[in-house]
Write a protein that holds these residues in place. Structure first.
Motif, PDB file in Angstrom:
ATOM      1  N   ILE A  79       0.888  -1.166   0.000  1.00 49.06           N
ATOM      2  CA  ILE A  79       0.000   0.000   0.000  1.00 49.06           C
ATOM      3  C   ILE A  79       0.924   1.213   0.000  1.00 49.06           C
ATOM      4  O   ILE A  79       1.655   1.446   0.965  1.00 49.06           O
ATOM      5  CB  ILE A  79      -0.931   0.014   1.235  1.00 49.06           C
ATOM      6  N   ASP A  80       0.925   1.949  -1.099  1.00 44.79           N
ATOM      7  CA  ASP A  80       1.851   3.070  -1.213  1.00 44.79           C
ATOM      8  C   ASP A  80       1.193   4.352  -1.716  1.00 44.79           C
ATOM      9  O   ASP A  80       1.871   5.273  -2.154  1.00 44.79           O
ATOM     10  CB  ASP A  80       3.048   2.711  -2.094  1.00 44.79           C
ATOM     11  N   ASN A  81      -0.118   4.412  -1.647  1.00 43.74           N
ATOM     12  CA  ASN A  81      -0.795   5.665  -2.011  1.00 43.74           C
ATOM     13  C   ASN A  81      -2.042   5.837  -1.152  1.00 43.74           C
ATOM     14  O   ASN A  81      -2.416   4.946  -0.402  1.00 43.74           O
ATOM     15  CB  ASN A  81      -1.145   5.704  -3.498  1.00 43.74           C
ATOM     16  N   LYS A  82      -2.634   6.962  -1.220  1.00 42.87           N
ATOM     17  CA  LYS A  82      -3.859   7.367  -0.509  1.00 42.87           C
ATOM     18  C   LYS A  82      -3.685   7.483   0.999  1.00 42.87           C
ATOM     19  O   LYS A  82      -4.079   8.461   1.580  1.00 42.87           O
ATOM     20  CB  LYS A  82      -5.039   6.471  -0.859  1.00 42.87           C
ATOM     21  N   VAL A  83      -3.084   6.500   1.678  1.00 42.97           N
ATOM     22  CA  VAL A  83      -2.922   6.581   3.134  1.00 42.97           C
ATOM     23  C   VAL A  83      -1.489   6.926   3.528  1.00 42.97           C
ATOM     24  O   VAL A  83      -1.211   7.114   4.696  1.00 42.97           O
ATOM     25  CB  VAL A  83      -3.347   5.268   3.831  1.00 42.97           C
TER      26      VAL A  83
END
Length: 198
Positions: A115-119
């Motif tokens: 997970i490397d975008n949005k959060v």
């Protein structure tokens, strides 16, 4: 007959002689000023077989990962003043309150999920990586922060590199929750702490 296998191609690292370091520290509780802090560092021993590590440790009243890293740089300069290796520094933590689930399901994300975008922070280079399967609803992915990257990893290559290191722990046949060098450093710190307790 068993033979030494070559490390599979890991981006950047498998092409250039590389030493992989893991650092760990144990600290006493805030009101325990008499408890020594313990810092340990492990390093890979033979490139390109990056799954063999050696360890060293020390105790002191205060431990700084930065000072340990500075000592590594000094040691490299001591060996050869002209040697100017490239350094990369990454920090990881599981002490956060972020959990990820599969869309429309209470199940954890699949292991190996990045997970490397949005959060993640919009400007800092950070990402979450779930490397191992856990019990439903309690699995926390490891949060990695890039502190220094002189090697020029692309985001995808770095994430693949970190994921590959999670399979290098000799006491497990599957991926572990954090990269092997850090697990070895924490293990060394725990063992050193047990010695000083006696």
């Amino acid at each position: 007959m068993l033979t030494l296998g070559q490390t599979p191609s890991i981006p950047v690292v498998s092409k250039v002689p590389t030493i992989i370091l893991g650092m760990g520290a144990l600290f006493g509780f805030p009101k325990q000023s008499d408890v020594l802090s313990i810092a340990t560092m492990v390093s890979s021993r033979r490139w390109p077989l990056i799954s063999s590590y050696g360890a060293s440790g020390r105790t002191q009243s205060r431990v700084s990962i930065q000072s340990s890293f500075d000592q590594v740089i000094e040691a490299c300069k001591f060996l050869d003043e002209k040697w100017n290796p490239k350094y990369c520094g990454y920090c990881c933590t599981k002490n956060h309150h972020t959990k990820f689930f599969q869309q429309g399901s209470p199940d954890n994300v699949l292991h190996g999920t990045v997970i490397d975008n949005k959060v993640c922070h919009p400007k800092n280079n950070d990402f979450y990586l779930g490397t191992n399967a856990g019990m439903i609803g309690i699995m926390r992915q490891t949060h990695y922060h890039v502190l220094l990257d002189q090697a020029g990893f692309s985001a995808d290559d770095l994430q693949e590199f970190v994921h590959s290191l999670s399979y290098m722990y000799q006491m497990s046949t599957t991926a572990i929750f954090v990269v092997a060098p850090i697990c070895y450093a924490h293990l060394a710190a725990s063992q050193l702490g047990a010695i000083y307790e006696d």
